[in-house]
Motif scaffolding. Sequence first.
Motif, PDB file in Angstrom:
ATOM      1  N   ARG A  38       0.745  -1.200  -0.030  1.00 53.43           N
ATOM      2  CA  ARG A  38       0.144   0.024  -0.013  1.00 53.43           C
ATOM      3  C   ARG A  38       0.948   1.285   0.003  1.00 53.43           C
ATOM      4  N   THR A  39       0.410   2.220  -0.897  1.00 49.62           N
ATOM      5  CA  THR A  39       0.905   3.375  -0.913  1.00 49.62           C
ATOM      6  C   THR A  39       0.125   4.576  -0.408  1.00 49.62           C
ATOM      7  N   GLU A  40       0.440   5.761  -0.131  1.00 50.75           N
ATOM      8  CA  GLU A  40      -0.239   6.795   0.239  1.00 50.75           C
ATOM      9  C   GLU A  40      -1.384   7.197  -0.884  1.00 50.75           C
ATOM     10  N   GLY A  41      -2.649   7.421  -0.507  1.00 56.64           N
ATOM     11  CA  GLY A  41      -3.594   7.644  -1.538  1.00 56.64           C
ATOM     12  C   GLY A  41      -4.376   6.647  -2.238  1.00 56.64           C
ATOM     13  N   ASP A  42      -3.629   5.219  -1.545  1.00 57.30           N
ATOM     14  CA  ASP A  42      -4.471   3.993  -2.298  1.00 57.30           C
ATOM     15  C   ASP A  42      -5.843   3.795  -1.730  1.00 57.30           C
ATOM     16  N   TRP A  43      -6.670   3.493  -2.193  1.00 56.32           N
ATOM     17  CA  TRP A  43      -7.907   3.011  -1.675  1.00 56.32           C
ATOM     18  C   TRP A  43      -7.846   1.707  -1.134  1.00 56.32           C
ATOM     19  N   HIS A  44      -8.394   1.587  -0.194  1.00 58.43           N
ATOM     20  CA  HIS A  44      -8.107   0.213   0.349  1.00 58.43           C
ATOM     21  C   HIS A  44      -9.483  -0.312   1.060  1.00 58.43           C
ATOM     22  N   TYR A  45     -10.427   0.638   1.575  1.00 62.34           N
ATOM     23  CA  TYR A  45     -11.911   0.200   2.309  1.00 62.34           C
ATOM     24  C   TYR A  45     -12.830   1.319   1.915  1.00 62.34           C
ATOM     25  N   THR A  46     -13.817   0.755   1.761  1.00 64.62           N
ATOM     26  CA  THR A  46     -14.927   1.734   1.224  1.00 64.62           C
ATOM     27  C   THR A  46     -15.796   2.911   2.352  1.00 64.62           C
ATOM     28  N   ARG A  47     -15.228   2.582   3.611  1.00 64.43           N
ATOM     29  CA  ARG A  47     -15.643   3.760   4.677  1.00 64.43           C
ATOM     30  C   ARG A  47     -14.874   4.895   4.297  1.00 64.43           C
ATOM     31  N   LEU A  48     -13.603   4.873   3.757  1.00 65.57           N
ATOM     32  CA  LEU A  48     -12.711   5.722   3.735  1.00 65.57           C
ATOM     33  C   LEU A  48     -12.920   6.447   2.056  1.00 65.57           C
ATOM     34  N   GLU A  49     -13.281   5.678   1.051  1.00 70.06           N
ATOM     35  CA  GLU A  49     -13.387   6.149  -0.165  1.00 70.06           C
ATOM     36  C   GLU A  49     -14.186   5.093  -0.823  1.00 70.06           C
ATOM     37  N   ASN A  50     -15.136   5.526  -1.705  1.00 71.56           N
ATOM     38  CA  ASN A  50     -15.797   4.830  -2.733  1.00 71.56           C
ATOM     39  C   ASN A  50     -15.885   5.644  -4.070  1.00 71.56           C
ATOM     40  N   PRO A  51     -16.027   4.804  -4.778  1.00 70.49           N
ATOM     41  CA  PRO A  51     -16.080   5.353  -6.406  1.00 70.49           C
ATOM     42  C   PRO A  51     -17.296   6.589  -6.694  1.00 70.49           C
ATOM     43  N   ASN A  52     -18.493   5.913  -6.017  1.00 66.54           N
ATOM     44  CA  ASN A  52     -19.746   6.550  -5.934  1.00 66.54           C
ATOM     45  C   ASN A  52     -20.018   7.820  -5.231  1.00 66.54           C
ATOM     46  N   ARG A  53     -19.221   7.417  -3.880  1.00 69.24           N
ATOM     47  CA  ARG A  53     -19.228   8.822  -2.888  1.00 69.24           C
ATOM     48  C   ARG A  53     -18.417   9.777  -3.571  1.00 69.24           C
ATOM     49  N   VAL A  54     -17.420   9.398  -4.152  1.00 71.60           N
ATOM     50  CA  VAL A  54     -16.445  10.546  -4.808  1.00 71.60           C
ATOM     51  C   VAL A  54     -17.137  11.205  -5.849  1.00 71.60           C
ATOM     52  N   GLN A  55     -17.978  10.341  -6.786  1.00 73.86           N
ATOM     53  CA  GLN A  55     -18.553  11.196  -7.686  1.00 73.86           C
ATOM     54  C   GLN A  55     -19.915  12.076  -7.107  1.00 73.86           C
ATOM     55  N   TRP A  56     -20.666  11.594  -6.036  1.00 77.37           N
ATOM     56  CA  TRP A  56     -21.781  12.521  -5.527  1.00 77.37           C
ATOM     57  C   TRP A  56     -20.942  13.698  -4.788  1.00 77.37           C
ATOM     58  N   GLU A  57     -19.923  13.462  -4.239  1.00 75.53           N
ATOM     59  CA  GLU A  57     -19.353  14.537  -3.475  1.00 75.53           C
ATOM     60  C   GLU A  57     -18.742  15.656  -4.861  1.00 75.53           C
TER      61      GLU A  57
END
Length: 374
Positions: A38-57
Amino acid sequence: MRKETKAIHAAMEVANNNPDIVPPVHRSTVYELDKKGRTEGDWHYTRLENPNRVQWEQVLKVMEEGKAAAAFSSGVAAASAVFRALEPDDHIIIPEDVYAGNRKLVNKLMKPWGLQADFIDMTDLQNIADHINKDTKLIWVETPSNPLMSIMDIEAISELAHDNGAIACVDNTWPTPINQMPLKLGADLVVHSTTKYFGGHSDILGGAVIAKEQDERFEKIRLVQRVGGAVPSPDDCWMLARSTRTLPYRMKGHNENATTLARFLQNHPKVEKVFYPGLGTHAGHEIADKQMSGFGGMISFLIDGTADEAIDIVGQSKLIGRATSLGGVESTWEHRRSSEGEGSITPENLIRISVGLEHADDLLEDLEQALSDE
């Protein structure tokens, strides 16, 4: 591969040959990491990041013309994140006629946590100035207010907050960015219950905070979102983004129908007073006209009678639904005092109506028969 393995992995590498016109729902709760780790900025868990949430935001950020947005599982969760980004012993100023859920949030959770709060009349700028002290860090604005439709001057309050080292946060749930743009008027944060007009169909729960700047203050809100975990599901984010595509057209209908009903109610002998900022008789009409491009779909009115009579009128509707909440395509109304509980300043003879997108004449007929003495 054996059948047990095939059942799990068979579809994992199949992708569309062409890009989707409509984004898909991404329900995966985890994301595969690179072989090197894992590197900084990688997605790994949906509570932290999710494609649909990023689109909605992104949709929220664009609609409110802000620099950053954080989506939450409810409007109260969004409000809570703003308060939790402060420090214990910080002081906030908040309208006395504020959404009952946020009043309860402040009194039951945030005050025991250490937040100081004054609930005051915020239609008077001098009254706000008189309540500012050295610990005041945030002025919470709700305009039009719920349910008395009080109008607060966003630009003047934001300037007052900044002059005293505080920030201004505007609950823009009722107007939506179609009718009001608080960040362009000087506010630092905008909060929404996206359950309401963004969702628009009474079938999605959500909230959001949008910031004028992606600064340290917003990053604290983002931290509350990710660590606190009150995040919306991918399905809810997808549905909210989809519903927003019709928001401008829906709000046009809400505005037009509400104006028609407000004028009707204003002239009805059973109605004592109508609260709607689009009426010239409204105490805050001049400020509303300055900072709003449309006056919204919410009306409150006082009947010439008692609480029991108000409840009886609501009970006589045949088309308008008897329900709390608001912002759906269907019209609903309620005896508001019954819903608010402790601390309510709402008059006992007040009815609040969320005007939907039915034909205005059908709504007028239902109001007429419900208000009749027969």
